[in-house]
Design an enzyme around this catalytic site. Structure first.
Site, mmCIF file in Angstrom:
data_model
loop_
_atom_site.group_PDB
_atom_site.id
_atom_site.type_symbol
_atom_site.label_atom_id
_atom_site.label_comp_id
_atom_site.label_asym_id
_atom_site.label_seq_id
_atom_site.Cartn_x
_atom_site.Cartn_y
_atom_site.Cartn_z
ATOM 1 N N LEU A 51 -5.490 20.944 -26.060
ATOM 2 C CA LEU A 51 -4.073 20.590 -26.002
ATOM 3 C C LEU A 51 -3.860 19.171 -25.480
ATOM 4 C CD1 LEU A 51 -2.661 23.863 -24.355
ATOM 5 C CD2 LEU A 51 -2.360 23.156 -26.753
ATOM 6 N N THR A 58 -9.859 11.699 -20.768
ATOM 7 C CA THR A 58 -10.572 11.565 -19.492
ATOM 8 C C THR A 58 -12.025 11.979 -19.648
ATOM 9 O OG1 THR A 58 -8.525 12.005 -18.300
ATOM 10 C CG2 THR A 58 -10.588 12.334 -17.087
ATOM 11 N N ASP A 80 -5.558 8.920 -31.088
ATOM 12 C CA ASP A 80 -4.381 8.052 -30.943
ATOM 13 C C ASP A 80 -4.707 6.619 -31.366
ATOM 14 O OD1 ASP A 80 -2.791 10.098 -30.083
ATOM 15 O OD2 ASP A 80 -2.747 9.518 -27.972
ATOM 16 N N ARG A 83 -4.940 5.847 -35.004
ATOM 17 C CA ARG A 83 -3.655 5.801 -35.718
ATOM 18 C C ARG A 83 -3.038 4.405 -35.721
ATOM 19 N NH1 ARG A 83 -0.850 10.118 -37.618
ATOM 20 N NH2 ARG A 83 -1.675 12.212 -37.282
ATOM 21 N N SER A 124 -6.751 18.053 -32.618
ATOM 22 C CA SER A 124 -7.317 18.808 -33.753
ATOM 23 C C SER A 124 -7.065 20.311 -33.599
ATOM 24 C CB SER A 124 -8.818 18.506 -33.917
ATOM 25 O OG SER A 124 -9.540 18.566 -32.712
ATOM 26 N N GLY A 173 7.243 20.222 -33.957
ATOM 27 C CA GLY A 173 5.872 20.520 -34.376
ATOM 28 C C GLY A 173 4.852 20.080 -33.339
#
Lengths: 220, 220
Positions: A51, A58, A80, A83, A124, A173
């Site tokens: 999550l 980390t 991230d 992207r 994922s 979402g």
């Protein structure tokens, strides 16, 4: 790169002679084994799933640091960060999320083939997307690490303020709130709370390092 | 990966708070310089461009072998091979060709950031596509190698039989036949015939190795 099934080595025409399928396969003299001997390690993908707020970044950074300090060559692929580059054409539709994971899997495969210990860090959430990445990696070189932290813990951390936005309905979402997270069924490593306490970053990284050591990834 | 302009270090929210732009940037403790010191080399992209049959794959493999034999870590990104993996969703439309090059450029950037000497081998016929790849690499780490062989030479070699198909009209939009090749205006290295003879693979590779040596890429 390993050649696709059935094409053998050398240069060959794949999928017939016409249209977009005039694509050959080129094999180079320097192979994965050669690079691994140079690096004194085995290429693999450590795929960290969990999550938002579970501690993926980390763990990725701590593991990166720990392995580097042992003289190992690593590279972090952060969902991230990608992207902003490779995947900057992708949004958050179901199709784009799957394509996002697919591309990270393909790039991770190249890094593993190059001999690196590639640490991929992405929520994922869907099992089938992660399994597709596993399927393109050679045997046992895809190491799925499930950061199994309770939603309440992740939400209380909320390092990016995203849970708050999701609860307020300002993000739709969002994994764990109004989109499912499908936990792995057969991951190589599961990291979870012990007696209600979250493991420290170095304890989490240590768990992965021990696995890599035991399986021989830290030698050629 | 280097952080995008203006985001600084650490974790930060980029592009506002809503919609698809809730994407953060994560910086790890191990940086490019650390990996370069480990590898005793500097990460870069050797981008080989030229007509089909000009010898790109041959140069890529010979260079790969030569650098590896010197203890350097290299990785070849072959345009054809990537079309079986990362770029397997792409065809040969103008958009898809550009997207193909863009993705290879982004992946090459990651490899250079990981400290490798990344050898990319693609026809990459359009100047603007190559220049876009150059633009995302840090200063001077994009090394464009123009394999400047005459069309007649490439066509007479025709290692994949593609020129024959293109001349017969069975392949459309083939570079050099019915689609343009735009030669680089300011490439770092140009390899061409001398007195009507093509240089040998090792002579071609030697030219690139000398450049890398001179510019300090083969030491940390």
């Amino acid at each position: 790169m390993g050649s696709p099934a059935g094409t053998g080595t050398g240069t060959g025409l794949i999928n017939g002679m016409m249209g977009r399928n005039n694509i050959f396969w080129h094999e180079c003299a320097v192979g994965r084994g050669d690079r691994q001997r140079l690096l004194k390690q085995k290429g693999c993908v450590v795929w960290i799933t969990g999550l938002s707020g579970s501690g993926k970044s980390t763990l990725a950074c701590t593991l990166d640091h720990e392995l580097h300090s042992r003289g190992k060559l690593t590279y972090v692929l952060d969902g991230d960060n990608l992207r902003h580059g490779l995947n900057r054409d992708l949004g958050f539709s179901a199709h784009d999320r799957t394509e996002n994971i697919r591309r990270v899997g393909e790039v991770a495969k190249l890094f593993a083939d190059a001999g690196l210990i590639c640490i991929a860090s992405l929520i994922s959430p869907y099992r089938r997307d992660r399994d597709s990445c596993r399927a393109i990696l050679p045997d046992a070189s895809f190491i799925e690490v499930f950061l199994n932290m309770p939603l309440e813990v992740c939400e209380s951390r909320d390092p990016k303020g995203l849970y708050k936005l999701a609860r307020a309905g300002k993000i739709k979402g969002f994994t764990g709130i109004d989109d499912p997270y499908e936990p792995p069924l057969n991951c190589e490593i599961e990291i979870k709370q012990e007696e209600g306490a979250c493991p420290s970053p170095s304890a989490m990284a240590g768990q992965v390092v021990s696995y890599l050591e035991e399986k021989g990834f830290l030698e050629d």
